[in-house]
Motif scaffolding. Structure first.
Motif, PDB file in Angstrom:
ATOM      1  N   LEU A 123       5.075  11.660 -11.752  1.00 11.16           N
ATOM      2  CA  LEU A 123       3.622  11.538 -11.821  1.00 11.16           C
ATOM      3  C   LEU A 123       3.059  11.341 -10.426  1.00 11.16           C
ATOM      4  O   LEU A 123       3.574  10.535  -9.643  1.00 11.16           O
ATOM      5  CB  LEU A 123       3.222  10.349 -12.694  1.00 11.16           C
ATOM      6  N   TYR A 124       2.017  12.081 -10.109  1.00  9.57           N
ATOM      7  CA  TYR A 124       1.251  11.888  -8.888  1.00  9.57           C
ATOM      8  C   TYR A 124      -0.135  11.412  -9.305  1.00  9.57           C
ATOM      9  O   TYR A 124      -0.712  11.926 -10.277  1.00  9.57           O
ATOM     10  CB  TYR A 124       1.141  13.182  -8.090  1.00  9.57           C
ATOM     11  N   PHE A 125      -0.680  10.439  -8.588  1.00 11.67           N
ATOM     12  CA  PHE A 125      -1.990   9.935  -8.953  1.00 11.67           C
ATOM     13  C   PHE A 125      -2.735   9.439  -7.717  1.00 11.67           C
ATOM     14  O   PHE A 125      -2.131   9.209  -6.664  1.00 11.67           O
ATOM     15  CB  PHE A 125      -1.901   8.844 -10.026  1.00 11.67           C
ATOM     16  N   THR A 126      -4.043   9.301  -7.871  1.00 13.00           N
ATOM     17  CA  THR A 126      -4.898   8.910  -6.759  1.00 13.00           C
ATOM     18  C   THR A 126      -5.528   7.550  -7.006  1.00 13.00           C
ATOM     19  O   THR A 126      -5.731   7.125  -8.143  1.00 13.00           O
ATOM     20  CB  THR A 126      -6.025   9.935  -6.524  1.00 13.00           C
ATOM     21  N   VAL A 127      -5.838   6.891  -5.902  1.00 12.26           N
ATOM     22  CA  VAL A 127      -6.688   5.695  -5.893  1.00 12.26           C
ATOM     23  C   VAL A 127      -7.892   6.053  -5.026  1.00 12.26           C
ATOM     24  O   VAL A 127      -7.735   6.460  -3.869  1.00 12.26           O
ATOM     25  CB  VAL A 127      -5.938   4.479  -5.319  1.00 12.26           C
ATOM     26  N   LEU A 150      -2.968   8.772  -2.163  1.00 15.59           N
ATOM     27  CA  LEU A 150      -2.181   9.596  -3.084  1.00 15.59           C
ATOM     28  C   LEU A 150      -0.844   8.892  -3.273  1.00 15.59           C
ATOM     29  O   LEU A 150      -0.191   8.518  -2.288  1.00 15.59           O
ATOM     30  CB  LEU A 150      -1.966  11.001  -2.524  1.00 15.59           C
ATOM     31  N   LEU A 151      -0.436   8.710  -4.538  1.00 14.03           N
ATOM     32  CA  LEU A 151       0.797   7.992  -4.839  1.00 14.03           C
ATOM     33  C   LEU A 151       1.694   8.812  -5.760  1.00 14.03           C
ATOM     34  O   LEU A 151       1.228   9.713  -6.468  1.00 14.03           O
ATOM     35  CB  LEU A 151       0.490   6.638  -5.494  1.00 14.03           C
ATOM     36  N   ARG A 152       2.976   8.441  -5.773  1.00 18.72           N
ATOM     37  CA  ARG A 152       3.969   9.114  -6.607  1.00 18.72           C
ATOM     38  C   ARG A 152       4.729   8.068  -7.412  1.00 18.72           C
ATOM     39  O   ARG A 152       5.164   7.055  -6.872  1.00 18.72           O
ATOM     40  CB  ARG A 152       4.956   9.894  -5.727  1.00 18.72           C
ATOM     41  N   LEU A 153       4.889   8.339  -8.718  1.00 19.98           N
ATOM     42  CA  LEU A 153       5.719   7.500  -9.583  1.00 19.98           C
ATOM     43  C   LEU A 153       6.870   8.359 -10.088  1.00 19.98           C
ATOM     44  O   LEU A 153       6.642   9.362 -10.775  1.00 19.98           O
ATOM     45  CB  LEU A 153       4.905   6.959 -10.763  1.00 19.98           C
ATOM     46  N   PRO A 154       8.120   8.011  -9.768  1.00 17.91           N
ATOM     47  CA  PRO A 154       9.262   8.835 -10.187  1.00 17.91           C
ATOM     48  C   PRO A 154       9.455   8.787 -11.696  1.00 17.91           C
ATOM     49  O   PRO A 154       8.943   7.887 -12.376  1.00 17.91           O
ATOM     50  CB  PRO A 154      10.443   8.205  -9.439  1.00 17.91           C
ATOM     51  N   GLU A 161       5.179   5.080  -4.922  1.00 20.27           N
ATOM     52  CA  GLU A 161       5.321   5.358  -3.487  1.00 20.27           C
ATOM     53  C   GLU A 161       4.006   5.899  -2.945  1.00 20.27           C
ATOM     54  O   GLU A 161       3.412   6.813  -3.535  1.00 20.27           O
ATOM     55  CB  GLU A 161       6.426   6.387  -3.278  1.00 20.27           C
ATOM     56  N   VAL A 162       3.540   5.343  -1.830  1.00 25.81           N
ATOM     57  CA  VAL A 162       2.318   5.827  -1.194  1.00 25.81           C
ATOM     58  C   VAL A 162       2.666   7.043  -0.333  1.00 25.81           C
ATOM     59  O   VAL A 162       3.473   6.946   0.589  1.00 25.81           O
ATOM     60  CB  VAL A 162       1.660   4.730  -0.339  1.00 25.81           C
ATOM     61  N   LEU A 163       2.049   8.176  -0.643  1.00 22.70           N
ATOM     62  CA  LEU A 163       2.317   9.414   0.088  1.00 22.70           C
ATOM     63  C   LEU A 163       1.276   9.688   1.162  1.00 22.70           C
ATOM     64  O   LEU A 163       1.611  10.164   2.244  1.00 22.70           O
ATOM     65  CB  LEU A 163       2.354  10.599  -0.887  1.00 22.70           C
ATOM     66  N   LEU A 164       0.025   9.433   0.843  1.00 26.28           N
ATOM     67  CA  LEU A 164      -1.064   9.660   1.792  1.00 26.28           C
ATOM     68  C   LEU A 164      -2.013   8.474   1.752  1.00 26.28           C
ATOM     69  O   LEU A 164      -2.296   7.925   0.680  1.00 26.28           O
ATOM     70  CB  LEU A 164      -1.864  10.921   1.439  1.00 26.28           C
ATOM     71  N   GLU A 165      -2.523   8.096   2.910  1.00 24.08           N
ATOM     72  CA  GLU A 165      -3.562   7.074   3.010  1.00 24.08           C
ATOM     73  C   GLU A 165      -4.707   7.625   3.850  1.00 24.08           C
ATOM     74  O   GLU A 165      -4.621   8.708   4.418  1.00 24.08           O
ATOM     75  CB  GLU A 165      -3.004   5.799   3.629  1.00 24.08           C
ATOM     76  N   GLY A 166      -5.780   6.870   3.924  1.00 25.39           N
ATOM     77  CA  GLY A 166      -6.908   7.269   4.763  1.00 25.39           C
ATOM     78  C   GLY A 166      -7.769   8.354   4.158  1.00 25.39           C
ATOM     79  O   GLY A 166      -8.567   8.981   4.866  1.00 25.39           O
ATOM     80  N   LEU A 167      -7.649   8.585   2.848  1.00 18.41           N
ATOM     81  CA  LEU A 167      -8.434   9.630   2.193  1.00 18.41           C
ATOM     82  C   LEU A 167      -9.841   9.121   1.888  1.00 18.41           C
ATOM     83  O   LEU A 167     -10.038   7.961   1.522  1.00 18.41           O
ATOM     84  CB  LEU A 167      -7.745  10.074   0.904  1.00 18.41           C
ATOM     85  N   LEU A 184      -5.885  18.294  -4.074  1.00 17.50           N
ATOM     86  CA  LEU A 184      -6.487  16.970  -4.198  1.00 17.50           C
ATOM     87  C   LEU A 184      -7.945  17.041  -3.788  1.00 17.50           C
ATOM     88  O   LEU A 184      -8.277  17.644  -2.766  1.00 17.50           O
ATOM     89  CB  LEU A 184      -5.718  15.985  -3.322  1.00 17.50           C
ATOM     90  N   ALA A 185      -8.808  16.424  -4.585  1.00 16.33           N
ATOM     91  CA  ALA A 185     -10.235  16.356  -4.256  1.00 16.33           C
ATOM     92  C   ALA A 185     -10.514  15.131  -3.404  1.00 16.33           C
ATOM     93  O   ALA A 185     -10.133  14.019  -3.758  1.00 16.33           O
ATOM     94  CB  ALA A 185     -11.069  16.298  -5.529  1.00 16.33           C
ATOM     95  N   GLU A 186     -11.156  15.360  -2.276  1.00 12.23           N
ATOM     96  CA  GLU A 186     -11.598  14.279  -1.391  1.00 12.23           C
ATOM     97  C   GLU A 186     -13.126  14.245  -1.484  1.00 12.23           C
ATOM     98  O   GLU A 186     -13.831  14.952  -0.771  1.00 12.23           O
ATOM     99  CB  GLU A 186     -11.117  14.540   0.029  1.00 12.23           C
TER     100      GLU A 186
END
Length: 322
Positions: A123-127, A150-154, A161-167, A184-186
């Motif tokens: 699963l990939y998900f956003t905050v 952007l985060l990943r849950l195995p 896991e945090v994949l991207l920050e600063g979005l 991904l929508a920013e």
């Protein structure tokens, strides 16, 4: 984004009241019904949307929080991004609610926004924001905090896991047709970003498409179809100017914005893009009675629009294939 020659008219057909405010995301199931989550925490299934005389809603579950983005799994269950409770799995048959993740590196998971599932169960998900909660979302858009993730849950679960920050207000997600990347929508940057999952640039993000408004939820129309993008609001030149101001000025403006009455723009819009970021459709309607389009999906001959603002969904004509 490669623009279409001229925006097409978004043609409303009818409105279906849900008896609750804020169907923020809408997703279709294989039977043509539409699933959504509303402000009181309920997950609803809407039947017969094509005919307002026979349309009806069915309650599937209550999350105990505020559901936002939904992802329908192959077994019929839902992954739900709940702004208050985190990442959830909801049984659509029995209404069970199971928490998949509610913290990241010791920090409570808040303002979880949208999710996608890969075939292997990842699963990939956003905050959207780590500074402003959902009820103060306008503060993040004004301040431009850049605290989205952007985060990943195995598949086996555990710690995300945090994949991207600063979005800048991370929002909707979709998987490319070949599964090699995410779109991904920013929202705060009015653009889509591509995050590579495979290949020599795996783990890297790059601009994918600039948009004529603020993107919210994304929905892919089948394996080879376009990615539909809900535009929650048009571009605002004054906001563009504010975002070039020093952080202290933006923070002061955000403090004011969260206390002012908010009324969405009267312009409703959606865009569809292909896997190269080219516009397939750009549908818009000025002076729309349905405001703040935060999601869009297609079922049959219709487009269905969701909204954080409205107490129902709008059913619109689906455009012909280009």
């Amino acid at each position: 984004m490669t623009p279409v020659d001229r925006p097409e008219e978004l043609v409303p057909l009818h409105y279906v009241s849900l008896g609750a405010r804020g169907p923020e995301d809408v997703v279709p199931d294989p039977h043509g019904r539409v699933l959504t989550g509303v402000a009181d925490g309920r997950i609803l299934r809407v039947h017969h949307l094509g005919d307002p005389r026979t349309a009806r809603t069915e309650e599937l579950a209550r999350t105990g929080g505020r559901p936002l983005g939904l992802e329908l799994l192959p077994d019929g269950d839902l992954v739900v991004c709940d702004a208050e409770r985190g990442l959830l799995r909801v049984g659509t048959d029995d209404g069970t609610v199971r928490v998949l993740a509610d913290s990241v590196a010791g920090e409570r998971l808040r303002f979880c926004s949208n999710a996608v599932a890969l075939p292997d169960g990842t699963l990939y998900f956003t905050v959207s924001s780590r500074r402003h909660p959902l009820d103060r979302w306008i503060g993040d858009i004004v301040e431009q905090t850049g605290t989205g993730r952007l985060l990943r849950l195995p598949p086996e679960g555990g710690e995300p896991e945090v994949l991207l920050e600063g979005l800048r207000f991370a929002n909707g997600l979709a998987v490319s047709a070949d599964g090699s990347s995410l779109v991904l929508a920013e929202t705060g940057a009015r653009r889509l970003v591509r995050y590579r999952l495979t290949g020599p640039r795996a783990g890297h993000a790059e601009p994918f498409a600039d948009l004529p408004g603020m993107p919210d939820n994304l929905w892919r129309e089948g394996p080879g179809g376009p990615v539909w993008v809900a535009l929650a609001g048009p571009r605002v030149p004054a906001l563009d100017l504010l975002h070039r101001a020093p952080p202290a000025v933006r923070r002061a403006a955000a403090r004011t914005a969260v206390h002012l009455p908010y009324r969405p723009s009267g312009t409703a819009g959606v865009v569809a893009v292909d896997d190269e970021g080219r516009a397939v459709h750009h549908l818009t309607r000025r002076r729309s009675g349905f405001r703040m389009v935060t999601s869009v999906c297609a079922t049959g001959d219709h487009l269905v629009l969701g909204s954080l603002w409205e107490p129902g969904v709008a059913v619109c004509a689906r455009p012909a294939a280009p």
